[in-house]
Motif scaffolding. Structure first.
Motif, short mmCIF file in Angstrom:
data_model
loop_
_atom_site.label_atom_id
_atom_site.label_comp_id
_atom_site.label_asym_id
_atom_site.label_seq_id
_atom_site.Cartn_x
_atom_site.Cartn_y
_atom_site.Cartn_z
N GLY A 1 4.45 -9.96 9.90
CA GLY A 1 3.60 -11.02 10.41
C GLY A 1 2.21 -10.56 10.78
N VAL A 2 1.98 -9.24 10.83
CA VAL A 2 0.63 -8.73 11.06
C VAL A 2 -0.15 -8.88 9.75
CG1 VAL A 2 -0.77 -6.72 11.68
CG2 VAL A 2 1.43 -7.11 12.82
N PRO A 3 -1.25 -9.62 9.74
CA PRO A 3 -1.95 -9.92 8.48
C PRO A 3 -2.82 -8.76 8.01
CG PRO A 3 -3.07 -11.00 10.29
CD PRO A 3 -1.85 -10.33 10.89
N LEU A 4 -2.21 -7.83 7.30
CA LEU A 4 -2.93 -6.68 6.75
C LEU A 4 -3.56 -7.10 5.43
CD1 LEU A 4 -0.28 -3.87 7.38
CD2 LEU A 4 -2.17 -4.57 8.87
N ILE A 5 -4.90 -7.09 5.37
CA ILE A 5 -5.57 -7.56 4.16
C ILE A 5 -6.14 -6.42 3.32
CG2 ILE A 5 -6.10 -9.81 5.12
CD1 ILE A 5 -8.97 -8.79 5.60
N GLY A 6 -5.99 -5.20 3.77
CA GLY A 6 -6.46 -4.07 2.99
C GLY A 6 -6.32 -2.78 3.76
N LYS A 7 -6.37 -1.68 3.03
CA LYS A 7 -6.40 -0.37 3.67
C LYS A 7 -7.36 0.52 2.89
CE LYS A 7 -1.95 1.28 1.73
NZ LYS A 7 -1.42 0.08 1.07
#
Length: 313
Positions: A167-173
């Motif tokens: 549920g943590v909205p990770l949009i890139g790394k």
């Protein structure tokens, strides 16, 4: 024998010499206290003032000390994990880097002061990074971009693996000269650049061994070595930048290829003639400055909902 006299520019040699003046090649043989003292002194010798308009606040997230950087309202937060072999570094060592990322992107940046080995061995640093990322999202909402260099790139990748589907909205790394493998090899870049300036293969063995509890290996443990994972599906898109003259160079394309093979998006670049730790050379070398442009450009692109292909600005 790799001919670094031909591979490395005069500006990067000047950076290497300046680094070695306060952080000698045999630093891994020093006591932990002395390693941290000389590393802090070395980082301080490169530090530059914050760009105008950047403000900072120190606070804890999930009990982990953090420093937040702002230069306006931000719906995107960059969670940054510093390098230092899991042994050295902290909020001061990468303070100016984080301030410049904030200024260039306009996003909130939160630097995470995770626990260090050997006082706190694995999985302490990983748990701090994972838990702090969750808490940062709870505190600020919006989207999250994970970023880090060296050991911090490892921790950013491991955190992404652990938090997918949470549920943590990770949009890139954005992963900078990272260490991702669960073994330290004897071929490829581990052989070609075993004696590279500023980081050797023997250094990597030291940092791996001091990080792990006695008798415990990184092999097969994706929380310690993301390339050990058996599932690369569902990960946020990744931009990786490796240094050519670095024993870790092959880890980045290997990691990117695993994401792509699982149907994800990953773009990897290898910066020619650069060495491990080149972030600190960004104001000394046009090559390092260009690499930092690529890093901040990729972060900005992720925040806009774009995948950072070669034409990123």
């Amino acid at each position: 024998m790799t001919d670094y006299a031909k591979l490395i520019s005069d500006e990067i040699w000047a950076f290497i010499r300046k680094t070695q003046a306060s952080y000698p090649d045999d630093t891994a043989s020093f006591s932990i206290e002395d390693q941290r003292r000389v590393y802090d002194a070395m980082c301080a010798s490169f530090r530059v003032p914050h760009p105008p308009g950047v403000t900072t606040t120190d606070r804890s997230h999930a009990g982990v000390p953090c420093r937040e950087y702002l230069c306006g309202d931000a719906d995107v937060t960059v969670v940054y994990f510093h390098g230092g072999g899991y042994v050295v570094g902290g909020l001061e060592s990468h303070d100016d880097v984080c301030a410049e990322i904030c200024a260039r992107t306009g996003y909130r940046v939160v630097s995470v002061d995770y626990r260090l080995a050997p006082e706190h061995r694995h999985p302490a640093a990983f748990e701090d990074c994972r838990n702090a990322t969750r808490a940062i999202h709870q505190a600020h909402g919006g989207s999250i971009i994970l970023a880090g260099d060296s050991a911090g790139a490892n921790l950013a990748a491991a955190t992404a693996h652990a938090l997918r589907g949470s549920g943590v909205p990770l949009i890139g790394k954005v992963l900078i000269y990272g260490a991702f493998a669960d073994t330290i090899g004897t071929t490829g870049s581990y052989a070609t650049h075993a004696q590279a300036p500023l980081l050797t293969r023997d250094d990597m063995v030291f940092y791996r061994d001091i990080r792990m509890p006695e008798g415990q290996s990184t092999k097969g443990d994706p929380t310690a070595a993301p390339l050990a994972d058996t599932d690369f599906a569902g990960l946020p898109p990744a931009f990786l930048l490796a240094a050519e003259c670095d024993p870790l160079c092959d880890d980045s394309p290997d990691y990117a290829s695993r994401i792509a093979a699982a149907g994800g998006r990953a773009h990897c670049e290898i910066a020619p003639g650069l060495v491990h730790g080149f972030l600190r050379a960004r104001h000394m070398s046009p090559q390092a400055a260009a690499a930092f442009d690529r890093i901040t450009g990729a972060i900005a692109a992720f925040g806009r909902g774009e995948f950072p292909l070669p034409e990123i600005r």
